[in-house]
Scaffold this motif. Structure first.
Motif, PDB file in Angstrom:
ATOM      1  N   GLY B 302       0.960  -1.318  -0.049  1.00 21.36           N
ATOM      2  CA  GLY B 302       0.072   0.101  -0.126  1.00 21.36           C
ATOM      3  C   GLY B 302       0.910   1.296   0.041  1.00 21.36           C
ATOM      4  O   GLY B 302       0.744   2.161  -0.898  1.00 21.36           O
ATOM      5  N   SER B 303       1.868   1.408   0.976  1.00 19.41           N
ATOM      6  CA  SER B 303       2.939   2.399   1.003  1.00 19.41           C
ATOM      7  C   SER B 303       4.016   1.940   0.662  1.00 19.41           C
ATOM      8  O   SER B 303       4.350   0.862   0.879  1.00 19.41           O
ATOM      9  CB  SER B 303       2.695   3.229   2.385  1.00 19.41           C
ATOM     10  N   PRO B 304       5.056   2.782   0.188  1.00 21.25           N
ATOM     11  CA  PRO B 304       6.364   2.493   0.110  1.00 21.25           C
ATOM     12  C   PRO B 304       7.025   1.874   1.394  1.00 21.25           C
ATOM     13  O   PRO B 304       7.073   2.751   2.528  1.00 21.25           O
ATOM     14  CB  PRO B 304       7.117   3.578  -0.485  1.00 21.25           C
ATOM     15  N   GLN B 305       7.518   0.654   1.380  1.00 24.23           N
ATOM     16  CA  GLN B 305       8.187   0.222   2.643  1.00 24.23           C
ATOM     17  C   GLN B 305       9.455  -0.432   2.292  1.00 24.23           C
ATOM     18  O   GLN B 305       9.762  -0.809   1.063  1.00 24.23           O
ATOM     19  CB  GLN B 305       7.304  -0.590   3.529  1.00 24.23           C
ATOM     20  N   ILE B 306      10.187  -0.982   3.120  1.00 20.91           N
ATOM     21  CA  ILE B 306      11.539  -1.608   2.950  1.00 20.91           C
ATOM     22  C   ILE B 306      11.139  -3.161   3.042  1.00 20.91           C
ATOM     23  O   ILE B 306      10.634  -3.553   4.032  1.00 20.91           O
ATOM     24  CB  ILE B 306      12.531  -1.324   3.706  1.00 20.91           C
ATOM     25  N   TYR B 307      11.751  -3.927   2.082  1.00 21.16           N
ATOM     26  CA  TYR B 307      11.389  -5.490   2.006  1.00 21.16           C
ATOM     27  C   TYR B 307      12.823  -5.961   1.919  1.00 21.16           C
ATOM     28  O   TYR B 307      13.886  -5.430   1.502  1.00 21.16           O
ATOM     29  CB  TYR B 307      10.381  -5.665   0.901  1.00 21.16           C
ATOM     30  N   ARG B 308      13.002  -7.390   2.336  1.00 19.93           N
ATOM     31  CA  ARG B 308      14.391  -8.245   2.102  1.00 19.93           C
ATOM     32  C   ARG B 308      13.821  -9.448   1.418  1.00 19.93           C
ATOM     33  O   ARG B 308      12.766 -10.240   1.963  1.00 19.93           O
ATOM     34  CB  ARG B 308      15.008  -8.455   3.422  1.00 19.93           C
ATOM     35  N   MET B 309      14.664  -9.943   0.495  1.00 20.35           N
ATOM     36  CA  MET B 309      14.501 -11.131  -0.276  1.00 20.35           C
ATOM     37  C   MET B 309      15.714 -11.828  -0.405  1.00 20.35           C
ATOM     38  O   MET B 309      16.806 -11.127  -0.595  1.00 20.35           O
ATOM     39  CB  MET B 309      13.686 -11.087  -1.581  1.00 20.35           C
ATOM     40  N   PRO B 310      15.964 -13.088  -0.460  1.00 26.48           N
ATOM     41  CA  PRO B 310      16.946 -13.973  -0.898  1.00 26.48           C
ATOM     42  C   PRO B 310      17.245 -13.763  -2.338  1.00 26.48           C
ATOM     43  O   PRO B 310      16.202 -13.855  -3.242  1.00 26.48           O
ATOM     44  CB  PRO B 310      16.741 -15.369  -0.474  1.00 26.48           C
ATOM     45  N   VAL B 311      18.678 -13.474  -2.848  1.00 26.99           N
ATOM     46  CA  VAL B 311      18.963 -13.411  -4.227  1.00 26.99           C
ATOM     47  C   VAL B 311      18.264 -14.511  -5.265  1.00 26.99           C
ATOM     48  O   VAL B 311      18.019 -14.246  -6.233  1.00 26.99           O
ATOM     49  CB  VAL B 311      20.208 -12.656  -4.567  1.00 26.99           C
ATOM     50  N   LYS B 312      18.653 -15.588  -4.577  1.00 31.59           N
ATOM     51  CA  LYS B 312      18.102 -16.790  -5.325  1.00 31.59           C
ATOM     52  C   LYS B 312      16.776 -17.219  -5.321  1.00 31.59           C
ATOM     53  O   LYS B 312      16.218 -18.170  -5.853  1.00 31.59           O
ATOM     54  CB  LYS B 312      18.792 -17.900  -4.549  1.00 31.59           C
ATOM     55  N   GLY B 313      15.751 -16.288  -4.860  1.00 36.03           N
ATOM     56  CA  GLY B 313      14.535 -16.352  -4.464  1.00 36.03           C
ATOM     57  C   GLY B 313      14.108 -17.023  -3.425  1.00 36.03           C
ATOM     58  O   GLY B 313      14.863 -17.667  -2.555  1.00 36.03           O
ATOM     59  N   GLY B 314      13.058 -16.925  -2.986  1.00 37.53           N
ATOM     60  CA  GLY B 314      12.457 -17.329  -1.390  1.00 37.53           C
ATOM     61  C   GLY B 314      11.420 -16.356  -0.935  1.00 37.53           C
ATOM     62  O   GLY B 314      11.038 -15.472  -1.658  1.00 37.53           O
ATOM     63  N   SER B 315      11.202 -16.460   0.318  1.00 41.92           N
ATOM     64  CA  SER B 315      10.089 -15.667   0.661  1.00 41.92           C
ATOM     65  C   SER B 315      10.739 -14.380   1.052  1.00 41.92           C
ATOM     66  O   SER B 315      11.707 -14.191   1.500  1.00 41.92           O
ATOM     67  CB  SER B 315       9.756 -16.286   1.998  1.00 41.92           C
ATOM     68  N   THR B 316       9.900 -13.314   0.751  1.00 46.39           N
ATOM     69  CA  THR B 316      10.123 -11.939   1.128  1.00 46.39           C
ATOM     70  C   THR B 316       9.591 -11.480   2.375  1.00 46.39           C
ATOM     71  O   THR B 316       8.488 -11.997   2.672  1.00 46.39           O
ATOM     72  CB  THR B 316       9.608 -10.997  -0.126  1.00 46.39           C
ATOM     73  N   GLU B 317      10.505 -10.699   2.952  1.00 44.25           N
ATOM     74  CA  GLU B 317      10.019 -10.172   4.451  1.00 44.25           C
ATOM     75  C   GLU B 317       9.960  -8.600   4.255  1.00 44.25           C
ATOM     76  O   GLU B 317      10.720  -7.963   3.986  1.00 44.25           O
ATOM     77  CB  GLU B 317      11.250 -10.636   5.192  1.00 44.25           C
ATOM     78  N   ARG B 318       8.773  -8.198   4.979  1.00 46.39           N
ATOM     79  CA  ARG B 318       8.643  -6.634   5.084  1.00 46.39           C
ATOM     80  C   ARG B 318       9.482  -6.313   6.407  1.00 46.39           C
ATOM     81  O   ARG B 318       9.501  -7.005   7.256  1.00 46.39           O
ATOM     82  CB  ARG B 318       7.231  -6.499   5.119  1.00 46.39           C
TER      83      ARG B 318
END
Lengths: 174, 422
Positions: B302-318
Motif C-alpha cells: 500500500g505504501s512504500p516500505q523496505i523489504y528483504r528477499m534472498p537473491v536466489k528467490g524465496g520468501s520476501t520479508e517486510r
C-alpha cells in the motif's frame, strides 16, 4: 483562405486566453506576431464561417484536445474522473488519425525517492497509455516514459508546486 | 575558522564553520563524538605551502570524523622526535601528537610523519607517504587514515571517493570527488537528467541512469578510460543499478514487463533474469555484503516500505512498519543494520534500523534528506540534504552524533553515493 483560418484560430486562442487565464498552455501556438497581421487583414475578407473540417482539431485551442496534461493526487497513478474526458478525446483523435503518435511522460512530486518516483511516473504514463488503447488508439502510436521527479515544472516544497508536478503530459510528435 | 559555542539541549553543541582554502566548498560540522581523542597536529616542516595544504587536509578529515579534538599547537613546532618535549603537550591536554617533514623532489612530494603517544611517550607510527606533486591532498588523506586507524581501531575512509549528480537549471553533471568533496571530476555532463550512480566493487566503474535518449537507460562507464556502454535499454524505464559484491552481476529495475520490477543482469548486459513478481513498484535493490540478500523498496503493501528477499528467490520479508513511508535502503558494511530515507508528515529523515531487534532510530532532525549510503567502514553515512535553498551533500556519523554539511560551489548536489576503499 488559409490565412483566414489561421487568423480565426489565433483570435479564438486570444479570446480563450483572455477569458480563462489559468488554462493549460496550448501546444503548437505560433508566435504572437502574426496575430496583428491576421487581425489587420481580417476585415477585408467576407465574414464566411471557416470550414471546420479543414482544421486539425489538435490545433484548435478551444478543443478539449488542447489539454495535454492530466493531474493526480499524491502517490496515485489512476487517471482522475475529471481528466477522463481529456484522455478519451485524445484516444478518439488518435484512432481517427493513425499517422499521429504521442509520447506519454509521467512526472511526480518530490515526496518519494527519485527511483520510487521514476516507477510511479512510469505507472502514471502507462495508465494513460492503457486508457488510450482502450479508447481506440493503437500501441504503435504510443510511447510511455517517466521522468520521475527529475523534471519538475515548479520547484517549491509545497502543495502548490507539487500539484503541478504530479502529472502525465501527452506530447504529440510533430 | 569561526568557532561558536551554543547551548544545546543536551550539553554543549559545537558548531564549527570551516572555510577551505581552495574555496571549492564550505563544510559545516555540528555535534561531537562521545569520547573525542585530543590530538595535536603540528604543521610539518619543509615546503611551507605543501605543509599547509597537508595540515588543512589532515585536520579537516580528523575534525569531520567527530572522533578527535584538535589541540592548538601554536608556539611549539617540533618536526622530528628529538625536538619533542612531551610535557609541553601533556599540559595542553593532548594524548597524541603528529609531527613531520615534507620533501619535494623531482615532481614528487614525500611526507615523513610520526604519530606519538604523549602519555606513554612512545612512537605509534613512523612512515613516509609520497605522491606526485599534484596529489598533495591525497597525501593528507592517507596520513589522516593512518592516524584514524591507529587511534580508533577502525579503518579510515578519508582516501575514498564519492559520486553524485550536480543539477544547475537544466544542466546535469555526474561528479566524482574525494570524500571531503574536493578534487571534483566531471564524468558526464548533459542537458538531460542523470540519476542513481552506483560504484563497481573495485571502484573502477560507475553505473548510472541517463535520460539522454528521452527515457531512463542504464549505462556503465569506466572511470579510467571514460568509455561507456549501455547496460540495459528496454522500453519504459531502466534504472536503479547496483553491483553485486563480487562484481559479476548487477541488479536493475525494468518496466519492460509492466510495473517496476527487479532483475539481475550480468555485467556485460547479458542473461537478464526477473526476480520480483509483485505487480507493485519494486525498486532500489541493494545487495548484502555476502551477496545473498537484497533489500528493496516496494509499495506492494500500500505504501512504500523496505523489504528483504534472498537473491536466489524465496520468501520476501517486510522490514519497516508504522507511521510514514520508507525508501532507498542500504545494508551497513557489517550487515547488522540498514540505513534508509524515512518520510513522515512531509519531512524526510535519515533512519537506521537494526536487523535483529527491528528497532528504528532517526539519525537526523528531518528536512529534505534522501539517498543515504554508508562509508565503507560503516562509521559515516552520506546523504542528500538541503541548505541555503540548495541541494547539498551531508554526512552523519552512524551513531547520529556528528553531522556535516558540504556546500558545493553552485547548483544542487543530488543522488550521492559513497565509493569503496581504493
Amino acid at each position: 483562405m488559409k490565412k483566414l483560418i489561421i487568423g480565426v484560430v489565433l483570435v479564438n486562442l486570444l479570446a480563450a486566453c483572455a477569458s480563462e487565464p489559468k488554462k493549460e498552455p496550448v501546444a503548437d501556438v505560433s508566435a504572437p506576431a502574426p496575430v496583428t497581421k491576421a487581425e489587420a487583414e481580417a476585415p477585408k475578407v467576407a465574414p464566411a464561417a471557416p470550414a471546420k473540417a479543414a482544421v486539425d482539431p489538435l490545433n484548435d485551442p478551444t478543443s478539449i484536445l488542447a489539454k495535454r496534461s492530466v493531474y493526480y493526487p499524491f502517490d496515485v497513478a489512476v487517471v482522475q474522473d475529471e481528466d477522463k474526458p481529456v484522455v478519451q478525446a485524445h484516444a478518439k483523435y488518435l484512432s481517427e488519425h493513425s499517422n499521429r503518435s504521442v509520447r506519454l511522460e509521467g512526472n511526480c512530486d518530490e515526496r518519494g525517492s527519485n527511483e520510487y518516483n521514476l516507477g510511479l511516473g512510469q505507472r502514471r504514463a502507462d495508465g494513460v497509455k492503457k486508457m488510450l488503447e482502450l479508447g481506440g488508439a493503437s500501441a504503435g502510436q504510443l510511447e510511455s516514459v517517466s521522468y520521475g521527479e527529475e523534471k519538475p515544472k515548479a520547484s517549491g516544497h509545497d502543495e502548490a508546486s507539487w500539484s503541478q508536478n504530479r502529472r502525465t503530459d501527452l506530447n504529440y510528435a510533430r | 575558522m569561526i568557532l561558536r559555542v551554543l547551548q544545546g539541549m543536551v550539553g554543549l553543541l559545537l558548531l564549527m564553520q570551516a572555510s577551505m582554502a581552495s574555496a571549492v566548498l564550505t563544510i559545516e560540522i555540528v555535534g561531537a563524538g562521545e569520547n573525542q581523542i585530543p590530538i595535536a597536529i603540528v604543521p610539518f616542516g619543509g615546503d611551507a605551502r605543501v605543509a599547509q595544504t597537508i595540515n588543512e587536509v589532515v585536520t579537516g578529515d580528523l575534525r569531520r570524523s567527530g572522533l578527535f579534538r584538535l589541540v592548538d599547537p601554536t608556539g611549539k613546532s617540533p618536526h622530528v622526535p628529538a625536538e619533542v618535549s612531551y610535557p609541553d603537550w601533556e599540559v595542553r591536554g593532548a594524548e597524541a601528537l603528529a609531527i613531520g617533514m615534507v620533501v619535494a623532489q623531482g615532481g614528487r612530494i614525500e611526507a615523513r610523519f610520526r604519530l606519538l603517544d604523549v602519555v606513554k611517550q612512545t612512537e605509534l607510527i613512523g612512515q613516509a607517504v609520497s605522491a606526485s606533486e599534484n596529489q598533495i591532498r591525497a597525501i593528507g588523506h592517507r596520513i589522516a587514515d593512518l592516524i584514524y586507524e591507529k587511534l580508533t581501531g577502525d579503518k579510515g575512509v578519508f582516501s575514498t571517493r564519492i559520486a553524485y549528480v550536480n543539477r544547475q537549471g537544466t544542466k546535469f553533471s555526474l561528479i566524482v570527488a574525494d570524500s571531503d568533496g574536493h578534487n571534483e571530476q566531471v564524468v558526464l555532463a548533459q542537458n538531460e537528467p542523470i540519476m542513481s550512480p552506483a560504484w563497481s566493487p573495485d571502484g573502477s566503474q560507475l553505473a548510472y541512469v541517463s535520460f539522454e535518449t528521452g527515457h531512463a537507460v542504464v549505462y556503465v562507464q569506466s572511470l579510467y578510460s571514460n568509455q561507456r556502454r549501455v547496460l540495459v535499454n528496454f522500453r519504459g524505464s531502466n534504472s536503479a543499478p547496483v553491483w553485486s559484491p563480487d562484481g559479476k552481476q548487477l541488479a536493475v529495475v525494468l518496466t519492460r514487463d509492466g510495473s517496476s520490477q527487479i532483475y539481475l543482469v550480468r555485467s556485460d548486459g547479458s542473461d537478464i533474469r526477473r526476480i520480483t513478481f509483485s505487480g507493485a513498484i519494486d525498486t532500489e535493490p541493494n545487495f548484502s555484503a555476502d551477496g545473498q540478500y537484497l533489500l528493496f523498496t516496494s509499495d506492494r503493501g500500500g505504501s512504500p516500505q523496505i523489504y528483504r528477499m534472498p537473491v536466489k528467490g524465496g520468501s520476501t520479508e517486510r522490514l519497516t512498519f508504522g507511521e510514514g513511508s520508507n525508501f532507498s535502503p542500504r545494508h551497513s558494511p557489517d550487515g547488522k543494520n540498514f540505513v534508509f530515507a524515512h518520510l513522515r508528515n512531509g519531512r524526510f529523515y535519515i533512519a537506521l534500523q537494526d536487523f535483529q531487534t527491528g528497532q528504528m532510530s532517526l539519525l537526523t532532525e528531518g528536512g529534505w534528506e534522501k539517498k543515504p549510503s554508508f562509508a565503507p567502514n560503516g562509521k559515516l553515512i552520506l546523504f542528500a540534504s538541503e541548505g541555503r535553498g540548495r541541494g547539498i551533500l551531508a554526512t552523519v556519523s552512524s551513531d547520529g552524533r556528528v553531522k556535516q554539511h558540504m556546500f558545493t560551489q553552485s547548483g544542487d548536489a543530488r543522488e550521492p553515493v559513497w565509493g569503496p576503499y581504493p
